[in-house]
Design a protein around this motif. Structure first.
Motif, PDB file in Angstrom:
ATOM      1  N   GLU A  19      37.773  38.184  47.067  1.00  0.00           N
ATOM      2  CA  GLU A  19      37.133  39.316  46.403  1.00  0.00           C
ATOM      3  C   GLU A  19      38.158  40.432  46.320  1.00  0.00           C
ATOM      4  OE1 GLU A  19      34.358  38.911  44.987  1.00  0.00           O
ATOM      5  OE2 GLU A  19      33.709  37.085  46.008  1.00  0.00           O
ATOM      6  N   THR A  20      38.080  41.240  45.268  1.00  0.00           N
ATOM      7  CA  THR A  20      39.127  42.226  44.985  1.00  0.00           C
ATOM      8  C   THR A  20      38.522  43.569  44.586  1.00  0.00           C
ATOM      9  OG1 THR A  20      39.261  41.566  42.651  1.00  0.00           O
ATOM     10  CG2 THR A  20      40.663  40.375  44.222  1.00  0.00           C
ATOM     11  N   THR A  21      39.362  44.593  44.526  1.00  0.00           N
ATOM     12  CA  THR A  21      38.898  45.932  44.140  1.00  0.00           C
ATOM     13  C   THR A  21      38.668  46.057  42.643  1.00  0.00           C
ATOM     14  OG1 THR A  21      41.156  46.762  43.922  1.00  0.00           O
ATOM     15  CG2 THR A  21      40.098  47.006  46.080  1.00  0.00           C
ATOM     16  N   GLY A  22      39.166  45.091  41.873  1.00  0.00           N
ATOM     17  CA  GLY A  22      39.030  45.121  40.422  1.00  0.00           C
ATOM     18  C   GLY A  22      39.544  43.825  39.833  1.00  0.00           C
ATOM     19  N   LEU A  23      39.630  43.789  38.531  1.00  0.00           N
ATOM     20  CA  LEU A  23      39.924  42.531  37.853  1.00  0.00           C
ATOM     21  C   LEU A  23      41.412  42.259  37.646  1.00  0.00           C
ATOM     22  CD1 LEU A  23      37.134  42.508  35.095  1.00  0.00           C
ATOM     23  CD2 LEU A  23      37.200  41.235  37.243  1.00  0.00           C
ATOM     24  N   GLU A  24      42.279  43.266  37.747  1.00  0.00           N
ATOM     25  CA  GLU A  24      43.683  43.064  37.395  1.00  0.00           C
ATOM     26  C   GLU A  24      44.611  43.532  38.513  1.00  0.00           C
ATOM     27  OE1 GLU A  24      44.988  43.991  33.394  1.00  0.00           O
ATOM     28  OE2 GLU A  24      42.907  44.426  32.823  1.00  0.00           O
ATOM     29  N   TRP A  25      45.366  42.597  39.078  1.00  0.00           N
ATOM     30  CA  TRP A  25      46.338  42.973  40.116  1.00  0.00           C
ATOM     31  C   TRP A  25      47.478  43.787  39.523  1.00  0.00           C
ATOM     32  CZ3 TRP A  25      51.322  41.419  39.432  1.00  0.00           C
ATOM     33  CH2 TRP A  25      51.564  40.298  38.607  1.00  0.00           C
ATOM     34  N   LYS A  26      47.763  43.605  38.228  1.00  0.00           N
ATOM     35  CA  LYS A  26      48.853  44.341  37.595  1.00  0.00           C
ATOM     36  C   LYS A  26      48.555  45.842  37.533  1.00  0.00           C
ATOM     37  CE  LYS A  26      50.467  40.477  34.737  1.00  0.00           C
ATOM     38  NZ  LYS A  26      50.679  39.977  33.360  1.00  0.00           N
ATOM     39  N   LYS A  27      47.293  46.220  37.665  1.00  0.00           N
ATOM     40  CA  LYS A  27      46.906  47.630  37.664  1.00  0.00           C
ATOM     41  C   LYS A  27      46.785  48.173  39.081  1.00  0.00           C
ATOM     42  CE  LYS A  27      44.541  47.623  33.182  1.00  0.00           C
ATOM     43  NZ  LYS A  27      43.273  47.921  32.457  1.00  0.00           N
ATOM     44  N   GLY A  28      47.287  47.395  40.040  1.00  0.00           N
ATOM     45  CA  GLY A  28      47.281  47.874  41.420  1.00  0.00           C
ATOM     46  C   GLY A  28      46.054  47.518  42.212  1.00  0.00           C
ATOM     47  N   ASN A  29      45.170  46.700  41.663  1.00  0.00           N
ATOM     48  CA  ASN A  29      43.998  46.277  42.433  1.00  0.00           C
ATOM     49  C   ASN A  29      44.431  45.363  43.577  1.00  0.00           C
ATOM     50  OD1 ASN A  29      41.465  47.405  41.265  1.00  0.00           O
ATOM     51  ND2 ASN A  29      42.296  46.504  39.391  1.00  0.00           N
ATOM     52  N   ARG A  30      43.628  45.344  44.655  1.00  0.00           N
ATOM     53  CA  ARG A  30      44.002  44.656  45.878  1.00  0.00           C
ATOM     54  C   ARG A  30      42.919  43.666  46.317  1.00  0.00           C
ATOM     55  NH1 ARG A  30      47.846  47.702  48.756  1.00  0.00           N
ATOM     56  NH2 ARG A  30      48.042  45.787  49.985  1.00  0.00           N
ATOM     57  N   VAL A  31      43.311  42.764  47.200  1.00  0.00           N
ATOM     58  CA  VAL A  31      42.373  41.817  47.807  1.00  0.00           C
ATOM     59  C   VAL A  31      41.613  42.521  48.925  1.00  0.00           C
ATOM     60  CG1 VAL A  31      42.156  39.653  49.093  1.00  0.00           C
ATOM     61  CG2 VAL A  31      43.847  39.852  47.257  1.00  0.00           C
ATOM     62  N   VAL A  32      40.280  42.348  48.946  1.00  0.00           N
ATOM     63  CA  VAL A  32      39.467  42.962  50.008  1.00  0.00           C
ATOM     64  C   VAL A  32      38.763  41.909  50.882  1.00  0.00           C
ATOM     65  CG1 VAL A  32      39.089  45.130  48.809  1.00  0.00           C
ATOM     66  CG2 VAL A  32      37.500  43.232  48.437  1.00  0.00           C
ATOM     67  N   GLY A  62      32.526  48.239  39.004  1.00  0.00           N
ATOM     68  CA  GLY A  62      32.027  46.883  38.760  1.00  0.00           C
ATOM     69  C   GLY A  62      32.253  45.971  39.942  1.00  0.00           C
ATOM     70  N   ALA A  63      33.415  46.092  40.599  1.00  0.00           N
ATOM     71  CA  ALA A  63      33.725  45.246  41.749  1.00  0.00           C
ATOM     72  C   ALA A  63      32.816  45.575  42.921  1.00  0.00           C
ATOM     73  CB  ALA A  63      35.184  45.416  42.146  1.00  0.00           C
ATOM     74  N   GLN A  64      32.546  46.858  43.134  1.00  0.00           N
ATOM     75  CA  GLN A  64      31.673  47.256  44.240  1.00  0.00           C
ATOM     76  C   GLN A  64      30.258  46.752  44.006  1.00  0.00           C
ATOM     77  OE1 GLN A  64      32.227  51.223  45.743  1.00  0.00           O
ATOM     78  NE2 GLN A  64      30.062  51.425  46.302  1.00  0.00           N
ATOM     79  N   GLU A  65      29.808  46.787  42.760  1.00  0.00           N
ATOM     80  CA  GLU A  65      28.459  46.308  42.434  1.00  0.00           C
ATOM     81  C   GLU A  65      28.335  44.809  42.665  1.00  0.00           C
ATOM     82  OE1 GLU A  65      25.425  46.157  38.585  1.00  0.00           O
ATOM     83  OE2 GLU A  65      27.212  47.426  38.533  1.00  0.00           O
ATOM     84  N   VAL A  66      29.375  44.054  42.301  1.00  0.00           N
ATOM     85  CA  VAL A  66      29.329  42.597  42.432  1.00  0.00           C
ATOM     86  C   VAL A  66      29.421  42.153  43.886  1.00  0.00           C
ATOM     87  CG1 VAL A  66      30.654  40.492  41.955  1.00  0.00           C
ATOM     88  CG2 VAL A  66      30.158  42.079  40.104  1.00  0.00           C
ATOM     89  N   THR A  67      30.279  42.807  44.677  1.00  0.00           N
ATOM     90  CA  THR A  67      30.532  42.364  46.051  1.00  0.00           C
ATOM     91  C   THR A  67      29.653  43.050  47.088  1.00  0.00           C
ATOM     92  OG1 THR A  67      32.251  44.034  46.436  1.00  0.00           O
ATOM     93  CG2 THR A  67      32.947  41.923  45.463  1.00  0.00           C
ATOM     94  N   GLY A  68      29.186  44.249  46.760  1.00  0.00           N
ATOM     95  CA  GLY A  68      28.434  45.020  47.749  1.00  0.00           C
ATOM     96  C   GLY A  68      29.315  45.662  48.797  1.00  0.00           C
ATOM     97  N   GLY A 163      30.506  36.834  47.810  1.00  0.00           N
ATOM     98  CA  GLY A 163      31.199  36.936  49.089  1.00  0.00           C
ATOM     99  C   GLY A 163      32.186  35.796  49.171  1.00  0.00           C
ATOM    100  N   ALA A 164      33.396  36.055  49.672  1.00  0.00           N
ATOM    101  CA  ALA A 164      34.462  35.064  49.584  1.00  0.00           C
ATOM    102  C   ALA A 164      34.146  33.796  50.371  1.00  0.00           C
ATOM    103  CB  ALA A 164      35.781  35.672  50.072  1.00  0.00           C
ATOM    104  N   LEU A 165      33.664  33.924  51.604  1.00  0.00           N
ATOM    105  CA  LEU A 165      33.399  32.723  52.400  1.00  0.00           C
ATOM    106  C   LEU A 165      32.191  31.964  51.869  1.00  0.00           C
ATOM    107  CD1 LEU A 165      34.169  30.909  54.720  1.00  0.00           C
ATOM    108  CD2 LEU A 165      32.777  32.339  56.240  1.00  0.00           C
ATOM    109  N   LEU A 166      31.120  32.685  51.525  1.00  0.00           N
ATOM    110  CA  LEU A 166      29.936  32.027  50.962  1.00  0.00           C
ATOM    111  C   LEU A 166      30.290  31.318  49.662  1.00  0.00           C
ATOM    112  CD1 LEU A 166      26.931  31.384  50.844  1.00  0.00           C
ATOM    113  CD2 LEU A 166      26.567  33.626  49.763  1.00  0.00           C
ATOM    114  N   ASP A 167      31.072  31.982  48.798  1.00  0.00           N
ATOM    115  CA  ASP A 167      31.457  31.362  47.532  1.00  0.00           C
ATOM    116  C   ASP A 167      32.359  30.148  47.763  1.00  0.00           C
ATOM    117  OD1 ASP A 167      29.981  33.227  46.245  1.00  0.00           O
ATOM    118  OD2 ASP A 167      31.638  34.210  45.203  1.00  0.00           O
ATOM    119  N   ALA A 168      33.226  30.200  48.767  1.00  0.00           N
ATOM    120  CA  ALA A 168      34.065  29.046  49.086  1.00  0.00           C
ATOM    121  C   ALA A 168      33.216  27.879  49.576  1.00  0.00           C
ATOM    122  CB  ALA A 168      35.108  29.421  50.137  1.00  0.00           C
ATOM    123  N   GLN A 169      32.172  28.171  50.348  1.00  0.00           N
ATOM    124  CA  GLN A 169      31.282  27.114  50.825  1.00  0.00           C
ATOM    125  C   GLN A 169      30.494  26.494  49.674  1.00  0.00           C
ATOM    126  OE1 GLN A 169      29.297  29.593  53.693  1.00  0.00           O
ATOM    127  NE2 GLN A 169      30.519  28.824  55.414  1.00  0.00           N
TER     128      GLN A 169
END
Length: 248
Positions: A19-32, A62-68, A163-169
């Motif tokens: 899960e990330t802060t946004g859709l594009e790493w090229k714009k400085g978004n990060r892994v959360v 948008g990222a906060q809404e999707v991930t909570g 959620g990253a772990l739930l989605d991986a499962q």
């Protein structure tokens, strides 16, 4: 920190999601968040890797809404450099199974590029993109994780938020369902194989040439068939039938 290719284990897979802060790493978004599930010989081992990360930047709405996930929740979590070695040790030498792999690999490579002396993910793992597998099996259809769960009969009722772990499962179940039966082709009984071989020998002989089935295709039907295949290729990006048909 280059990976040793000899350490790669063809029987070991790691199903991964981020899960990330946004859709594009090229714009400085990060892994959360990172979630991983280990498979050995296509069976879950019970080993997982999971962590939340402080991104040191704002979450896009948008990222906060999707991930909570919120900055308040992530404020006391480790930063990527603090978990990098543990994460890399978990995935080292495995085949990664990722849905839309370019997205996650792009973000992970961007995180690693911020560290001195760390090679990218391609130097450590091979990658299987389950989204590409799904598009090949279900061309022209929606192949999001939720759509695949519905199509394949997989329970994802717990997935209210990403959620990253739930989605991986969940992806583990989807991937195993997508690829089930691949090793079963050709395992017919000896009696069945014997009958098939006898029929093939009989139909293949010159004396029984008259018994061979013949199918005549009108020119209009052939053109419609070709147009249909080209349409499928345009929608899905690939049509296996066109690759199997003889040239011309």
């Amino acid at each position: 920190m280059q990976a040793d290719a000899a350490r790669r284990d063809a029987t070991r897979q790691v199903v991964l999601d981020t899960e990330t802060t946004g859709l594009e790493w090229k714009k400085g978004n990060r892994v959360v968040e990172i979630g991983c599930v280990e498979l050995v010989e296509r069976r879950p081992t019970g080993r997982t890797f999971h962590c939340y990360l402080n991104p040191d930047r704002e979450m896009e709405p948008g990222a906060q809404e999707v991930t909570g996930l919120t900055l308040e929740f992530l404020a006391d979590k480790p930063r990527f450099p603090e978990v990098a070695d543990e994460f890399l040790a978990f995935v080292e030498g495995a085949e990664l199974v990722i849905h839309n792999a370019a997205f996650d690999i792009g973000f992970l490579d961007a995180e690693l590029a911020r560290l001195d002396g760390y090679a990218g993910m391609a130097a450590r793992c091979t990658v299987e993109d389950s989204l590409l597998l799904a598009r090949q099996r279900f061309p022209g259809q929606r192949n999001s994780l939720d759509a695949l769960c519905k199509r394949l009969g997989i329970d994802n009722s717990q997935r209210q938020l990403h959620g990253a772990l739930l989605d991986a499962q969940i992806l583990t179940d989807v991937y195993l369902a997508l690829t089930s039966g691949q090793g079963e082709i050709g395992f017919a009984s000896e009696a069945a194989v014997s009958v098939v071989e006898q029929q093939a020998a009989r139909l293949g002989s010159a004396a029984d040439a008259s018994l061979r089935p013949r199918v005549r295709v009108e020119s209009g039907e052939a053109e419609a068939h070709a147009a249909r295949l080209l349409g499928l290729q345009k929608k899905a990006g690939r049509c296996l039938w066109l690759e199997l048909e003889p040239a011309g």
